[in-house]
Design a protein around this motif. Sequence first.
Motif, PDB file in Angstrom:
ATOM      1  N   ALA A  30       1.320  -9.763   1.510  1.00 56.70           N
ATOM      2  CA  ALA A  30       1.283  -8.456   2.027  1.00 56.70           C
ATOM      3  C   ALA A  30       0.564  -8.568   3.507  1.00 56.70           C
ATOM      4  O   ALA A  30       1.086  -8.084   4.594  1.00 56.70           O
ATOM      5  CB  ALA A  30       0.636  -7.314   1.334  1.00 56.70           C
ATOM      6  N   MET A  31      -0.265  -9.200   3.367  1.00 57.38           N
ATOM      7  CA  MET A  31      -1.290  -9.132   4.595  1.00 57.38           C
ATOM      8  C   MET A  31      -0.537 -10.394   5.576  1.00 57.38           C
ATOM      9  O   MET A  31      -0.550  -9.890   6.738  1.00 57.38           O
ATOM     10  CB  MET A  31      -2.650  -9.846   4.407  1.00 57.38           C
ATOM     11  N   ALA A 101       4.847  -3.748   2.491  1.00 55.75           N
ATOM     12  CA  ALA A 101       3.852  -4.426   2.165  1.00 55.75           C
ATOM     13  C   ALA A 101       2.424  -3.802   2.379  1.00 55.75           C
ATOM     14  O   ALA A 101       1.572  -3.867   1.213  1.00 55.75           O
ATOM     15  CB  ALA A 101       3.617  -5.719   3.548  1.00 55.75           C
ATOM     16  N   SER A 102       2.367  -2.646   3.030  1.00 58.54           N
ATOM     17  CA  SER A 102       1.008  -1.949   3.186  1.00 58.54           C
ATOM     18  C   SER A 102       1.198  -0.956   1.920  1.00 58.54           C
ATOM     19  O   SER A 102       0.025  -0.939   1.125  1.00 58.54           O
ATOM     20  CB  SER A 102       1.072  -1.157   4.402  1.00 58.54           C
ATOM     21  N   ARG A 107      -2.069   4.059  -0.244  1.00 59.11           N
ATOM     22  CA  ARG A 107      -1.256   5.353  -0.187  1.00 59.11           C
ATOM     23  C   ARG A 107      -1.264   6.104   1.341  1.00 59.11           C
ATOM     24  O   ARG A 107      -0.630   7.022   1.235  1.00 59.11           O
ATOM     25  CB  ARG A 107      -1.950   6.568  -1.289  1.00 59.11           C
ATOM     26  N   SER A 108      -2.079   5.298   2.119  1.00 56.76           N
ATOM     27  CA  SER A 108      -2.260   5.819   3.467  1.00 56.76           C
ATOM     28  C   SER A 108      -1.987   4.611   4.536  1.00 56.76           C
ATOM     29  O   SER A 108      -3.067   3.758   4.666  1.00 56.76           O
ATOM     30  CB  SER A 108      -3.459   6.508   3.664  1.00 56.76           C
ATOM     31  N   LEU A 109      -0.913   4.786   5.215  1.00 55.61           N
ATOM     32  CA  LEU A 109      -0.783   3.804   6.320  1.00 55.61           C
ATOM     33  C   LEU A 109      -0.810   4.292   7.535  1.00 55.61           C
ATOM     34  O   LEU A 109       0.135   5.062   7.886  1.00 55.61           O
ATOM     35  CB  LEU A 109       0.607   3.012   5.953  1.00 55.61           C
ATOM     36  N   SER A 110      -1.735   3.828   8.399  1.00 56.94           N
ATOM     37  CA  SER A 110      -1.709   4.312   9.756  1.00 56.94           C
ATOM     38  C   SER A 110      -1.416   3.027  10.753  1.00 56.94           C
ATOM     39  O   SER A 110      -1.826   2.204  10.671  1.00 56.94           O
ATOM     40  CB  SER A 110      -2.767   4.868  10.071  1.00 56.94           C
ATOM     41  N   VAL A 111      -0.804   3.549  11.915  1.00 59.97           N
ATOM     42  CA  VAL A 111      -0.578   2.374  13.155  1.00 59.97           C
ATOM     43  C   VAL A 111      -1.022   3.076  14.384  1.00 59.97           C
ATOM     44  O   VAL A 111      -0.470   4.184  14.652  1.00 59.97           O
ATOM     45  CB  VAL A 111       0.910   2.236  13.263  1.00 59.97           C
TER      46      VAL A 111
END
Length: 539
Positions: A30-31, A101-102, A107-111
């Motif tokens: 994933a990373m 992947a994230s 449960r929280s993906l930010s960009v």
Amino acid sequence: MTVLNKKIVPPHAIRTIEGLRDTGYDFNTAMADIIDNSIAADATRIEVFIEMDFGGAITIYIADNGIGMDEQGLDKAMTYGSPQRENLKSLGKFGLGLKTASTAFCRSLSVTTRNSKHSPIFKARWDLDHVAFVAQDWELLYLDPDERELEILEEVSNRGAGTVVTWEKIDRLLKDYQDPSGVHARRAFEKLIANLEDHISMIYQRFLDPNFADAQNVTIKINGKNIDPWDPFCTLEPETELVAEEEQDAEFEDGTKTSFVVRAYVLPRKEEFSSEEARKKAKLSNNLQGFYVYRENRLIHYGNWMGMYSNEPHSTLLRVEFSFDYLMDEAFNVDIKKSKISLNSDLYNWLKDQFLPAPRRAADERYRKGQKKSVKKVTKGAHDSSNKGIGSRQKELTMSEVEVKNKEKNEVEITNNKGKIRIKLPVLDQAKEGEVHVSPVDSLEDGILWEPALISTNHAVRINTNHPYYHKVYVPNLSSGVTIQGMDALLWALSEAELGTVNKETEYHLKEIRFAVSRILRRLVEDLPDPELGNNEPD
């Protein structure tokens, strides 16, 4: 067929976004998928921060100084199944990796991103709890960056273009510990980071190596530590051998033409490395042999023979590079995680039947040279008890008299109950103190397991330590003196019986029996495991 109606049927947001958490990512894969996006964005600097607070909560940041995005670009990047990149060579392939992947772990993906020094900073977030319990729809949140994200973005991008990916509410990384911030959780956390360091150094070796000209040069840090490239082929070691190399053209049904490169390397045995540090860095082990497959210079598969052979010790020293470009993705059936591939039948058969046989023989030969030394070392003194036991009973058990007629030519005269016969028999002087009746040797003619001999007038048996039966049956039982004595006694008895019954009519047939039995035993022990000894032990 008549179309009666048309409907747009969007996927159910909650079921889909939760279901895509289970696409099979492990943490390292994933990373790497996130880092692929940074490299695809032309980053030259990538930094990973994996932080655990006092309560055991983990937050991960992956930052780069790539080209960044404007608001429209961020919308596309956060879309599940985002549009195909213009650059088809891109390591980001399916438009799903960032999200799947994230959320496989959080449960929280930010960009958080900007595309130039003077551009505004945008931050978008997929919050699975917001989708499930508040919006109940594909609602992407736009937020102000927090202080830590801004700090990292400014540092890594040098106040220019760049991106920070943030994982929060991580719920699938470490198992549930009674004390999430206790010593056991901390140790697991540290091991997680160490494993990631090793993975990144292998996957992005060509990008991390400033001397590799065909890939863009990138520096990667994890919690401030520079990650050095790991070369699986040990190409800087003087004793490494490039034993086969092929560049093949490939053409597909649509007329597309490309090529691929295959190189087979035989690594040094442990004692042949230039230093102890180099030996350890090589990581000689059973699960790191086999193919190392590179797509656009990024390692996507390693550590096995893709179904052609099983991993076994004789191939530990063989590692095979296979490098191809994006045009061969279909031939390799590259999966969404870029961690599993399968070969089409033509490529599979060419590799197995034409390319690999010679490198496998070369690796086996080098392995066995070291194996001989190791066997000699571990079997030292293993037959002493047998020599004493047989010596104490020799007089009452011998079935013949042996008289040397010509020592230089190994000619002897045998007298037994069948009469007298002159034959060739190894005539040797004693090489150690005490009587020798069982003599292990490196090899015997025709690869047989045993043969009768005369050692300082003693009736003896020579045993071939290079025969698979010795290696796979004798060696694992060295700690059991009774077992070794029993096997030695059997071979000595067979030798003595041969001397006691040989005559002109049976001489040839007795030799043939030894040869046939040795051949059958070789086949019977093929599937027995190899013992790990000496210089062939994995790290």
